[in-house]
Write a protein that holds these residues in place. Structure first.
Motif: not given
Length: 401
Positions: A104-114, A153-158
């Motif tokens: 879940a913390f690959t460079a691709r996944r982190v950048e996708a969260l930007r 990131l975890l998937g916890v509902p708002f």
């Protein structure tokens, strides 16, 4: 080599004041050997305060994190940590857990969260600006932004995030003086695990691309995690990822505003990467050393003989102010420096460091751009600090513009 016959002194040395370090750390860095200390529970320990010594304790496999966990671990509270956490294991168990959550913390996944991080930051700054000054930055910005990011990131509902936050607040208490006893902390830990268990069941029925979904999808793979391990990682990510980033944001703003460096960064925004690293270095997020390691064999450390079976507490905050490594270590300077220890070192180096850096850069940059004349709305000495929590930060940060 100095003798191991050293009378332990009480530790922590004092209740921290704001973001200061007790002056005894600086005194100890100037002395040979290590200091023998005794906490409320567990065995006495050696305290490592110099940069190189701390790095050895964190990175050398002769110092075991797993062997420190149990009734003998030097600690503040009476209960012991779970032995199967990513924070309490050694290789190969730690390697397997780290590899799994690292997906879940690959460079691709982190950048996708930007984009999502930028959107959450803007949303909360819009609300502050609309309400007008004065504003309270901890609960109006730092905590909700960090919570939204880690929950996404975890998937916890708002709609469940407030409940999630309540568990974290209780778990991070490190003193009974706030009216929360150890039994309440244990109950919050159990309730949080039960809540995450519900989310894991949902991911089985409805796969998703969030962290819990990725871990659940890998359960049937060779080397996949058990449900209990997935839940434990969820707890670890919440506590480590949410509280640290939230308090770093608040602490950074406090330091920028009280040292005159807010205007420096406002006028030279290209210094932002160096500024974030420098603020990470100088901010003692954990008031005192914790997460002891136990020597698995006799080791000479900083001129001190640490015998097999003895515990060592590494003070990363003290190491980050070692004058032999950092020039003018007590002064905030936005220049390139040697690597700091704020995210740890070695096998337990923070997996979320890249995400944390991104959140901090986005948050500080947006604040300075939106509120170039930001200032504290109260005298600095009136800011109240969370001295009874595992993570240091202000209870509130009143600001104006």
């Amino acid at each position: 080599m100095t003798s191991t016959e050293n009378e332990p002194v009480a530790y922590p040395f004092s209740v921290p004041v704001a973001l200061d370090l007790d002056p005894r750390y600086a005194e100890l860095r100037e002395r040979p050997g290590l200091q023998r200390v005794k906490m409320t529970y567990g065995q006495p320990a050696w305290l490592a305060v110099r940069y190189e010594d701390v790095k050895v304790v964190l990175g050398d496999r002769r110092f075991s994190r797993a062997q420190a966990v149990g009734d003998d671990e030097p600690r503040v509270l009476p209960f012991v940590q779970r032995p199967d956490s990513i924070f309490t294991t050694d290789a190969p168990d730690h390697t397997r857990l780290r590899r799994a959550v690292g997906r879940a913390f690959t460079a691709r996944r982190v950048e996708a969260l930007r984009g999502a991080v930028e959107s959450v930051v803007a949303e909360h700054l819009d609300a502050l600006e609309k309400a007008g000054p004065p504003a309270e930055l901890v609960h109006g910005f730092s905590l909700p932004v960090s919570m939204r990011v880690i929950c996404d990131l975890l998937g916890v509902p708002f709609e469940q995030q407030k409940r999630f936050r309540g568990y974290a607040d209780t778990i991070l208490v490190n003193s009974p003086d706030v009216g929360i006893d150890p039994q309440q902390i244990v109950k919050a830990q159990l309730d949080l695990r039960a809540f995450l268990g519900e989310l894991v069941d949902q991911r089985r029925a409805e796969p998703a691309d969030d962290l819990l979904g990725v871990l659940v999808a890998g359960m049937r793979e060779d080397g996949g995690l058990t449900e209990d391990e997935i839940i434990g990682l969820g707890v670890d990510v919440l506590v480590a990822g949410h509280e640290t980033t939230a308090n770093f944001l608040s602490n950074f703003v406090y330091l920028l505003l009280t040292t005159g460096t807010y205007t420096t960064l406002r006028d030279q925004p290209d210094l932002l990467p160096e500024a974030v690293e420098e603020l990470l270095r100088i901010t003692p997020l954990n008031p005192n050393a914790f997460m002891a390691r136990v020597a698995t064999e006799d080791v000479e450390l900083g001129g001190q003989l640490v015998r097999a079976g003895e515990a060592v507490l590494p003070s990363m905050a003290s190491g980050n102010r070692d004058v032999t490594v950092f020039e003018n270590p007590e002064k905030i300077e936005f220049v390139e420096r040697p690597p700091h220890l704020a995210f740890g070192h070695g096998a337990h180096h923070c997996l979320g460091a890249q995400l944390g850096r991104m959140e901090l850069q986005i948050g500080i940059s947006a604040l300075i751009t939106r509120f170039p004349d930001l200032a504290l709305a109260v005298p600095a000495e009136d800011v109240q600090w969370r001295t009874t929590m595992l993570v240091r930060g202000p209870w509130g940060l009143p600001v104006t513009w």
